[in-house]
Design a protein around this motif. Structure first.
Motif, mmCIF file in Angstrom:
data_model
loop_
_atom_site.group_PDB
_atom_site.id
_atom_site.type_symbol
_atom_site.label_atom_id
_atom_site.label_comp_id
_atom_site.label_asym_id
_atom_site.label_seq_id
_atom_site.Cartn_x
_atom_site.Cartn_y
_atom_site.Cartn_z
ATOM 1 N N MET A 1 0.846 -1.092 -0.050
ATOM 2 C CA MET A 1 0.013 -0.167 -0.010
ATOM 3 C C MET A 1 0.799 1.208 -0.010
ATOM 4 S SD MET A 1 -2.441 1.714 3.112
ATOM 5 C CE MET A 1 -0.966 1.041 4.318
ATOM 6 N N THR A 2 0.595 2.088 -0.968
ATOM 7 C CA THR A 2 1.377 3.506 -0.907
ATOM 8 C C THR A 2 0.318 4.418 -0.393
ATOM 9 O OG1 THR A 2 2.615 2.631 -2.909
ATOM 10 C CG2 THR A 2 2.515 4.945 -2.489
ATOM 11 N N LEU A 3 0.889 5.036 0.608
ATOM 12 C CA LEU A 3 0.021 6.468 1.091
ATOM 13 C C LEU A 3 0.917 7.597 1.196
ATOM 14 C CD1 LEU A 3 -2.344 5.675 4.088
ATOM 15 C CD2 LEU A 3 -2.849 6.625 1.775
ATOM 16 N N GLY A 4 0.524 8.577 0.894
ATOM 17 C CA GLY A 4 1.450 9.894 0.773
ATOM 18 C C GLY A 4 1.820 10.426 -0.622
ATOM 19 N N LEU A 5 1.682 11.715 -0.358
ATOM 20 C CA LEU A 5 1.713 12.542 -1.714
ATOM 21 C C LEU A 5 2.473 14.058 -1.229
ATOM 22 C CD1 LEU A 5 1.398 12.800 -4.610
ATOM 23 C CD2 LEU A 5 -0.762 13.770 -4.174
ATOM 24 N N ARG A 6 3.476 14.516 -1.957
ATOM 25 C CA ARG A 6 3.813 15.828 -1.682
ATOM 26 C C ARG A 6 2.782 16.891 -1.580
ATOM 27 N NH1 ARG A 6 8.307 18.729 -1.451
ATOM 28 N NH2 ARG A 6 9.848 17.036 -1.838
ATOM 29 N N GLY A 8 0.372 20.035 -1.973
ATOM 30 C CA GLY A 8 0.401 20.942 -3.265
ATOM 31 C C GLY A 8 0.366 20.355 -4.656
ATOM 32 N N THR A 9 0.743 18.878 -4.732
ATOM 33 C CA THR A 9 0.735 18.157 -6.088
ATOM 34 C C THR A 9 -0.511 17.243 -6.027
ATOM 35 O OG1 THR A 9 2.150 16.240 -5.168
ATOM 36 C CG2 THR A 9 3.468 18.444 -5.705
ATOM 37 N N VAL A 10 -0.696 16.782 -7.338
ATOM 38 C CA VAL A 10 -1.636 15.836 -7.690
ATOM 39 C C VAL A 10 -0.782 14.586 -8.454
ATOM 40 C CG1 VAL A 10 -3.832 15.313 -8.942
ATOM 41 C CG2 VAL A 10 -3.224 17.928 -8.037
ATOM 42 N N SER A 11 -1.228 13.713 -7.782
ATOM 43 C CA SER A 11 -0.742 12.186 -8.544
ATOM 44 C C SER A 11 -1.832 11.367 -8.429
ATOM 45 C CB SER A 11 0.562 11.884 -8.041
ATOM 46 O OG SER A 11 0.895 10.581 -8.776
ATOM 47 N N LEU A 12 -2.493 10.672 -9.311
ATOM 48 C CA LEU A 12 -3.622 9.922 -9.027
ATOM 49 C C LEU A 12 -3.034 8.209 -9.251
ATOM 50 C CD1 LEU A 12 -6.306 11.283 -11.301
ATOM 51 C CD2 LEU A 12 -6.014 11.649 -8.805
ATOM 52 N N HIS A 13 -3.503 7.437 -8.276
ATOM 53 C CA HIS A 13 -2.944 6.088 -8.134
ATOM 54 C C HIS A 13 -4.413 5.271 -8.308
ATOM 55 C CE1 HIS A 13 0.955 6.810 -6.097
ATOM 56 N NE2 HIS A 13 0.540 7.694 -6.310
ATOM 57 N N PRO A 14 -4.053 4.176 -9.123
ATOM 58 C CA PRO A 14 -5.123 3.061 -9.115
ATOM 59 C C PRO A 14 -5.785 2.868 -7.540
ATOM 60 C CG PRO A 14 -3.371 2.292 -10.373
ATOM 61 C CD PRO A 14 -2.924 3.465 -9.591
ATOM 62 N N HIS A 15 -6.956 2.664 -7.564
ATOM 63 C CA HIS A 15 -7.532 2.096 -6.266
ATOM 64 C C HIS A 15 -6.730 1.053 -5.619
ATOM 65 C CE1 HIS A 15 -10.494 1.939 -2.909
ATOM 66 N NE2 HIS A 15 -10.500 0.495 -2.940
ATOM 67 N N ALA A 54 -7.233 7.861 -7.334
ATOM 68 C CA ALA A 54 -7.325 8.655 -6.168
ATOM 69 C C ALA A 54 -5.796 9.216 -5.928
ATOM 70 C CB ALA A 54 -7.763 8.039 -4.856
ATOM 71 N N LYS A 55 -5.899 10.259 -5.179
ATOM 72 C CA LYS A 55 -4.489 10.734 -4.664
ATOM 73 C C LYS A 55 -4.290 9.696 -3.596
ATOM 74 C CE LYS A 55 -5.523 14.925 -3.577
ATOM 75 N NZ LYS A 55 -7.142 14.974 -3.778
ATOM 76 N N PRO A 56 -3.235 9.488 -2.964
ATOM 77 C CA PRO A 56 -2.845 8.555 -1.830
ATOM 78 C C PRO A 56 -2.782 9.102 -0.533
ATOM 79 C CG PRO A 56 -1.075 8.808 -3.144
ATOM 80 C CD PRO A 56 -1.903 9.452 -3.920
ATOM 81 N N ILE A 57 -3.774 9.891 -0.468
ATOM 82 C CA ILE A 57 -4.176 10.452 1.008
ATOM 83 C C ILE A 57 -5.488 10.089 1.456
ATOM 84 C CG2 ILE A 57 -4.332 12.577 2.100
ATOM 85 C CD1 ILE A 57 -2.798 13.925 -0.196
ATOM 86 N N LEU A 58 -5.650 9.540 2.829
ATOM 87 C CA LEU A 58 -6.867 9.201 3.356
ATOM 88 C C LEU A 58 -7.574 10.448 3.709
ATOM 89 C CD1 LEU A 58 -6.125 6.208 5.607
ATOM 90 C CD2 LEU A 58 -6.790 6.111 3.259
ATOM 91 N N ASP A 59 -8.835 10.475 3.177
ATOM 92 C CA ASP A 59 -9.539 11.516 3.992
ATOM 93 C C ASP A 59 -10.538 10.793 4.900
ATOM 94 O OD1 ASP A 59 -8.852 13.653 2.373
ATOM 95 O OD2 ASP A 59 -9.661 12.598 0.533
#
Length: 170
Positions: A1-6, A8-15, A54-59
């Motif tokens: 599992m990958t969580l984390g994104l810089r 201010g940036t946008v990078s989408l990952h498959p679910h 999704a961006k790999p950030i949990l909401d």
């Protein structure tokens, strides 16, 4: 599992189905620390929707009875590694982030039960969960915007707003 994104940036990952387990761990941490104050905890945002990039950030949304009373929870939530953002531009919530700026992993909102903020979070999620065609439409929009605004998350988010509002109004 990958969580984390810089930040201010946008990078989408498959679910990633592991995002559900990451949410479960987060919810257990929060309940063990502040459970008496929590009405419920919701996994919202794109990581909560199967088949949606999704961006790999949990909401995460923590629902409390009274937002004013919840302000005393800020130090406890911070003890779990969350940074409080008191200048959050949205009214009606307490907002926190987790993870360093190079790798944000969580966005956490504390909202009051019955609030408009809570309704928007859960109603948009419910609409997506109920309609695979809507998920695909939203995925296409997100991919297009991520391609255009990879280094401008604010604009990416603003450009999604009309779609989200139209879903909430339908």
């Amino acid at each position: 599992m990958t969580l984390g994104l810089r930040r201010g940036t946008v990078s989408l990952h498959p679910h990633d189905p592991a995002w559900l387990e990451a949410f479960s761990i987060t919810a257990r941490e929060l309940r063990s620390l502040i459970g008496d104050e929590i009405e419920r905890i919701e996994h919202v945002g794109s990581t909560a929707i199967p088949d949606l990039p999704a961006k790999p950030i949990l909401d995460v949304v923590v629902v409390v009875t009274e937002l004013e009373r919840a302000k005393k929870l800020v130090p406890k939530i911070q003890s779990l590694g969350y940074e409080f953002k008191p200048d959050d531009p949205l009214d009606g919530r307490l907002f926190f982030v987790r993870g360093p700026e190079e790798s944000r992993t969580h966005h956490l909102a504390v909202v009051e039960a019955g609030s408009e903020s809570l309704a928007e979070y859960v109603n948009f999620r419910a609409a997506l969960l109920a309609d695979p065609e809507l998920v695909e439409e939203y995925a296409e929009l997100k991919r297009d915007l991520a391609g255009k605004y990879a280094d401008d998350r604010e604009t990416y988010t603003e450009k999604k707003a009309a779609f989200i509002q139209s879903v909430l109004e339908s």
